[in-house]
Design a protein around this motif. Structure first.
Motif, PDB file in Angstrom:
ATOM      1  N   ILE A 145       0.702  -0.587   0.202  1.00  0.00           N
ATOM      2  CA  ILE A 145      -0.139  -0.114   0.471  1.00  0.00           C
ATOM      3  C   ILE A 145       0.742   1.627   0.158  1.00  0.00           C
ATOM      4  CG2 ILE A 145      -1.738   1.466   1.055  1.00  0.00           C
ATOM      5  CD1 ILE A 145      -3.184  -1.364   2.016  1.00  0.00           C
ATOM      6  N   GLU A 146       0.935   2.742  -1.135  1.00  0.00           N
ATOM      7  CA  GLU A 146       1.768   2.845  -1.164  1.00  0.00           C
ATOM      8  C   GLU A 146       1.563   4.325  -0.265  1.00  0.00           C
ATOM      9  OE1 GLU A 146       5.011   2.492  -2.166  1.00  0.00           O
ATOM     10  OE2 GLU A 146       3.757   0.724  -2.493  1.00  0.00           O
ATOM     11  N   ASN A 147      -0.795   4.161  -0.639  1.00  0.00           N
ATOM     12  CA  ASN A 147      -0.718   5.468  -0.083  1.00  0.00           C
ATOM     13  C   ASN A 147      -2.506   5.117   0.684  1.00  0.00           C
ATOM     14  OD1 ASN A 147      -3.337   7.762   0.644  1.00  0.00           O
ATOM     15  ND2 ASN A 147      -2.123   8.506  -1.019  1.00  0.00           N
ATOM     16  N   PRO A 148      -1.537   5.194   2.345  1.00  0.00           N
ATOM     17  CA  PRO A 148      -2.972   4.077   3.092  1.00  0.00           C
ATOM     18  C   PRO A 148      -4.622   5.132   3.308  1.00  0.00           C
ATOM     19  CG  PRO A 148      -0.988   3.772   3.947  1.00  0.00           C
ATOM     20  CD  PRO A 148      -0.673   4.878   2.614  1.00  0.00           C
ATOM     21  N   GLU A 149      -4.386   6.862   2.981  1.00  0.00           N
ATOM     22  CA  GLU A 149      -4.889   7.169   3.384  1.00  0.00           C
ATOM     23  C   GLU A 149      -6.255   7.040   2.247  1.00  0.00           C
ATOM     24  OE1 GLU A 149      -5.445   9.264   5.948  1.00  0.00           O
ATOM     25  OE2 GLU A 149      -3.538   8.097   6.738  1.00  0.00           O
ATOM     26  N   TYR A 160     -18.106  -5.530   9.470  1.00  0.00           N
ATOM     27  CA  TYR A 160     -16.803  -7.424   9.627  1.00  0.00           C
ATOM     28  C   TYR A 160     -16.307  -7.226   8.275  1.00  0.00           C
ATOM     29  CZ  TYR A 160     -17.891  -9.291  14.033  1.00  0.00           C
ATOM     30  OH  TYR A 160     -17.706  -9.883  15.032  1.00  0.00           O
ATOM     31  N   TYR A 161     -17.308  -6.302   7.086  1.00  0.00           N
ATOM     32  CA  TYR A 161     -16.339  -6.497   5.875  1.00  0.00           C
ATOM     33  C   TYR A 161     -15.894  -5.605   5.190  1.00  0.00           C
ATOM     34  CZ  TYR A 161     -16.758  -6.704   0.346  1.00  0.00           C
ATOM     35  OH  TYR A 161     -16.618  -6.356  -0.620  1.00  0.00           O
ATOM     36  N   LEU A 162     -15.228  -4.017   6.317  1.00  0.00           N
ATOM     37  CA  LEU A 162     -14.845  -3.342   6.421  1.00  0.00           C
ATOM     38  C   LEU A 162     -13.048  -4.214   6.747  1.00  0.00           C
ATOM     39  CD1 LEU A 162     -13.098  -0.838   5.469  1.00  0.00           C
ATOM     40  CD2 LEU A 162     -14.419   0.771   7.534  1.00  0.00           C
ATOM     41  N   TYR A 163     -13.351  -4.363   7.796  1.00  0.00           N
ATOM     42  CA  TYR A 163     -12.724  -4.881   8.978  1.00  0.00           C
ATOM     43  C   TYR A 163     -11.697  -5.986   7.739  1.00  0.00           C
ATOM     44  CZ  TYR A 163     -10.135  -7.224  12.780  1.00  0.00           C
ATOM     45  OH  TYR A 163      -8.985  -7.911  13.451  1.00  0.00           O
ATOM     46  N   SER A 164     -12.116  -6.902   7.301  1.00  0.00           N
ATOM     47  CA  SER A 164     -11.523  -8.195   6.054  1.00  0.00           C
ATOM     48  C   SER A 164     -10.536  -7.178   5.664  1.00  0.00           C
ATOM     49  CB  SER A 164     -12.792  -8.762   5.693  1.00  0.00           C
ATOM     50  OG  SER A 164     -13.462  -8.312   4.919  1.00  0.00           O
ATOM     51  N   GLN A 165     -11.217  -5.833   5.280  1.00  0.00           N
ATOM     52  CA  GLN A 165     -10.847  -5.606   3.608  1.00  0.00           C
ATOM     53  C   GLN A 165      -9.297  -5.375   4.129  1.00  0.00           C
ATOM     54  OE1 GLN A 165     -11.419  -6.055   0.285  1.00  0.00           O
ATOM     55  NE2 GLN A 165     -12.778  -7.579   1.719  1.00  0.00           N
ATOM     56  N   LEU A 166      -9.606  -4.446   5.228  1.00  0.00           N
ATOM     57  CA  LEU A 166      -8.845  -3.659   5.962  1.00  0.00           C
ATOM     58  C   LEU A 166      -7.895  -4.514   6.346  1.00  0.00           C
ATOM     59  CD1 LEU A 166      -9.934  -1.057   8.092  1.00  0.00           C
ATOM     60  CD2 LEU A 166      -9.146  -0.847   5.986  1.00  0.00           C
ATOM     61  N   LEU A 167      -7.650  -5.889   7.128  1.00  0.00           N
ATOM     62  CA  LEU A 167      -6.597  -6.576   7.011  1.00  0.00           C
ATOM     63  C   LEU A 167      -5.875  -7.196   6.027  1.00  0.00           C
ATOM     64  CD1 LEU A 167      -8.929  -9.180   9.488  1.00  0.00           C
ATOM     65  CD2 LEU A 167      -6.555  -7.860   9.881  1.00  0.00           C
ATOM     66  N   VAL A 168      -6.750  -7.144   4.960  1.00  0.00           N
ATOM     67  CA  VAL A 168      -5.571  -8.495   3.815  1.00  0.00           C
ATOM     68  C   VAL A 168      -4.994  -6.900   3.435  1.00  0.00           C
ATOM     69  CG1 VAL A 168      -6.305  -9.075   0.928  1.00  0.00           C
ATOM     70  CG2 VAL A 168      -7.161  -9.614   3.225  1.00  0.00           C
ATOM     71  N   ARG A 169      -5.310  -6.110   2.695  1.00  0.00           N
ATOM     72  CA  ARG A 169      -5.099  -5.133   2.257  1.00  0.00           C
ATOM     73  C   ARG A 169      -3.454  -4.375   2.815  1.00  0.00           C
ATOM     74  NH1 ARG A 169      -3.481  -4.524  -2.133  1.00  0.00           N
ATOM     75  NH2 ARG A 169      -3.590  -2.217  -2.666  1.00  0.00           N
ATOM     76  N   SER A 170      -3.550  -4.351   4.317  1.00  0.00           N
ATOM     77  CA  SER A 170      -3.068  -3.685   5.630  1.00  0.00           C
ATOM     78  C   SER A 170      -1.908  -4.910   5.341  1.00  0.00           C
ATOM     79  CB  SER A 170      -3.514  -3.341   6.848  1.00  0.00           C
ATOM     80  OG  SER A 170      -3.589  -4.258   7.499  1.00  0.00           O
ATOM     81  N   GLY A 171      -1.789  -5.985   4.944  1.00  0.00           N
ATOM     82  CA  GLY A 171      -0.988  -7.021   5.552  1.00  0.00           C
ATOM     83  C   GLY A 171      -0.600  -7.084   7.060  1.00  0.00           C
ATOM     84  N   SER A 177      -3.109 -13.171  -1.685  1.00  0.00           N
ATOM     85  CA  SER A 177      -2.804 -11.437  -1.403  1.00  0.00           C
ATOM     86  C   SER A 177      -2.200 -11.916  -0.654  1.00  0.00           C
ATOM     87  CB  SER A 177      -4.238 -11.342  -2.371  1.00  0.00           C
ATOM     88  OG  SER A 177      -4.971  -9.870  -1.766  1.00  0.00           O
ATOM     89  N   PHE A 178      -3.446 -12.648   0.407  1.00  0.00           N
ATOM     90  CA  PHE A 178      -2.612 -11.553   2.415  1.00  0.00           C
ATOM     91  C   PHE A 178      -1.484 -11.885   2.793  1.00  0.00           C
ATOM     92  CE2 PHE A 178      -4.799 -12.251   6.341  1.00  0.00           C
ATOM     93  CZ  PHE A 178      -4.865 -11.309   6.344  1.00  0.00           C
ATOM     94  N   GLY A 179      -0.899 -13.684   2.173  1.00  0.00           N
ATOM     95  CA  GLY A 179       0.154 -13.702   2.148  1.00  0.00           C
ATOM     96  C   GLY A 179       1.134 -12.624   1.767  1.00  0.00           C
ATOM     97  N   GLN A 180       0.735 -12.297   0.316  1.00  0.00           N
ATOM     98  CA  GLN A 180       1.911 -11.131  -0.156  1.00  0.00           C
ATOM     99  C   GLN A 180       1.661  -9.451   0.864  1.00  0.00           C
ATOM    100  OE1 GLN A 180       2.218 -11.078  -4.359  1.00  0.00           O
ATOM    101  NE2 GLN A 180       1.191 -13.063  -4.411  1.00  0.00           N
ATOM    102  N   HIS A 181       0.517  -9.872   1.099  1.00  0.00           N
ATOM    103  CA  HIS A 181       0.423  -8.350   1.892  1.00  0.00           C
ATOM    104  C   HIS A 181       1.111  -8.326   3.160  1.00  0.00           C
ATOM    105  CE1 HIS A 181      -1.504  -6.341  -1.088  1.00  0.00           C
ATOM    106  NE2 HIS A 181      -2.396  -6.676  -1.321  1.00  0.00           N
ATOM    107  N   ILE A 182       1.038  -9.306   4.116  1.00  0.00           N
ATOM    108  CA  ILE A 182       1.802  -9.349   5.255  1.00  0.00           C
ATOM    109  C   ILE A 182       3.110  -9.505   4.970  1.00  0.00           C
ATOM    110  CG2 ILE A 182       2.372 -11.452   7.554  1.00  0.00           C
ATOM    111  CD1 ILE A 182      -0.344 -12.343   7.135  1.00  0.00           C
ATOM    112  N   LEU A 183       4.078 -10.408   3.767  1.00  0.00           N
ATOM    113  CA  LEU A 183       5.263  -9.958   3.860  1.00  0.00           C
ATOM    114  C   LEU A 183       6.041  -8.752   3.088  1.00  0.00           C
ATOM    115  CD1 LEU A 183       7.598 -12.464   3.325  1.00  0.00           C
ATOM    116  CD2 LEU A 183       5.281 -12.949   3.787  1.00  0.00           C
TER     117      LEU A 183
END
Length: 415
Positions: A228-232, A264-275, A306-312
């Motif tokens: 994520i280059e721009n979290p905002e 829950y939907y927003l939280y799940s998307q935040l989790l994946v995209r934020s790593g 996707s989620f794994g790559q974002h965590i790394l």
């Protein structure tokens, strides 16, 4: 009388390697009363020529060349020129079964369905997994409102949809889709499918769901955005999606049910995209969603999706965890930083403190966990997510989302 019964719309950008297979799978359908609309969304590769070449050979093919505007704009452009009463979407890097259109059409006509939903296949690195809906059958308007919509976004398990967001395993009525699609903000660049599907479902009076898998979804590790280059900006766009869904579902779902669905939907998307480590106004530490896992813990990450790559990728910047291994049963050549994907058999219990299964789908999580237990990984070494709704709601507010799920900063600020 218009002999064209289905308009198949294919948005296209940067997929010349996969596009011919997609187009061939459509023109070879057993069901022939269709038109194929290829929307070249300003693709910089050889896709425009591939589209034009196919159009010269098949009169059922229309080609639109437009400036790049994103997936949603391409879907809108295709719908504007569609002539059939039914609309199907296919992504240009996927392909379909020979009886894809035939089955969709018969299901729709037999049940006079506003929305037709089927199963699909997920292909990754040569391996194919069959995905089937859990709730097949016919539903009238009352049943859609009482049993489908209250569980569509969040079915009670974190975080699983009662109905898939995808538009490509569905058949829509053009007249109803036009009322929905053109009302979706073009700035919604994440979750476009959800914005369309759930809004459309809320307007549907007759729904048919079939378990028959017909669509081949190609999961490509090279298509995943790894950081994520721009979290905002990400939060702003996710806020637009959630606000859109709140507006479209507010007259059908009670406020508490709808808020729970969207939290829950927003939280799940935040989790994946934020790593995993959710960015909160540059505060440190970031929100850590993994129960009992602390900063500096030795971690094995399971999953190269996707989620794994974002965590790394996130951990490369934050150094929050000490990632000692990256594994996946779908072992393939992929590297982020110094970590390369390794087979699941390479995991040893003594190497780590916790293993993170990088999926937000509970069914998938359970299946992977059962395999890990058989491999000798102890249950208490497998990380779990924090899923308390009160804690999630507080997090969302602290991040700056208001009661309508709009992010605190406007687009001028974000840019």
């Amino acid at each position: 009388m218009n002999p064209t019964k289905i308009s198949v719309i294919v948005p296209i950008y940067g997929i010349e390697k996969y596009l011919p297979k997609c187009i061939e799978s459509i023109i070879e359908q057993s069901f022939q009363e269709f038109e194929l609309i290829l929307v070249d969304d300003g693709s910089p590769d050889n896709c425009p020529k591939i589209c034009d070449d196919y159009a010269k050979k098949d009169s059922r093919i229309k080609v639109l060349h437009k400036e790049n505007g994103g997936l949603l704009s391409a879907r809108k452009a295709g719908l504007k020129v569609a002539s059939a009463n039914y609309i199907a979407y296919v992504d240009g890097d996927d392909w379909v079964d020979n009886y894809y259109l035939d089955t969709l059409y018969k299901l729709a006509v037999t049940n006079d369905a506003d929305l037709t939903v089927t199963g699909h296949f997920r292909e990754f690195n040569g391996k194919i997994e069959t995905m089937k809906p859990n709730n097949p059958g016919f539903y009238n308007e009352a049943e859609i409102k009482s049993s489908i919509l209250p569980n569509a976004i969040f079915n009670g398990e974190f975080c699983e949809h009662g109905m898939t967001t995808y538009v490509w395993n569905k058949l829509f009525k053009k007249e109803l889709l036009e009322d929905i699609l053109f009302d979706v903000n073009n700035d919604i660049l994440m979750g476009e499918d959800a914005a369309i599907t759930y809004s459309y479902l809320a307007k549907s009076k007759r729904l048919v769901i079939s378990k028959i898998p017909l669509y081949y979804y190609r999961q490509r590790h090279d298509s995943i955005v790894k950081s994520i280059e721009n979290p905002e900006m990400e939060y702003y766009r996710l806020g637009l999606l959630m606000n859109h869904l709140k507006q479209k579902l507010a007259n059908i779902l009670d406020e508490d049910t709808l808020t729970t669905q969207l939290n829950y939907y927003l939280y799940s998307q935040l989790l994946v995209r934020s790593g995993g480590l959710i960015h909160i106004n540059n505060e440190q530490p970031r929100f850590n969603p993994f129960t009992n896992v602390s900063k500096g813990s030795k971690i094995v990450v399971y999953s190269s999706g996707s989620f794994g790559q974002h965590i790394l990728s996130t951990n490369l910047k934050t150094n929050y965890f000490k990632i000692v291994k990256w594994v996946d049963v779908d072992f393939h050549d992929l590297k982020i930083g110094n970590a390369m994907v390794q087979p699941i058999s390479s995991v040893n219990e003594d190497d780590f403190d916790y293993l993170i299964i990088a999926t937000i789908n509970p069914s998938t999580h359970r299946l992977i966990k059962s395999e890990l237990l058989l491999m000798g990984i102890h249950d208490d070494h497998i990380a779990e997510f924090k899923t308390d709704e009160k804690e999630i709601s507080q997090l969302i507010k602290k991040m700056g989302f208001d009661e309508n799920f709009l992010y605190k900063q406007n687009i001028e600020h974000v840019n």
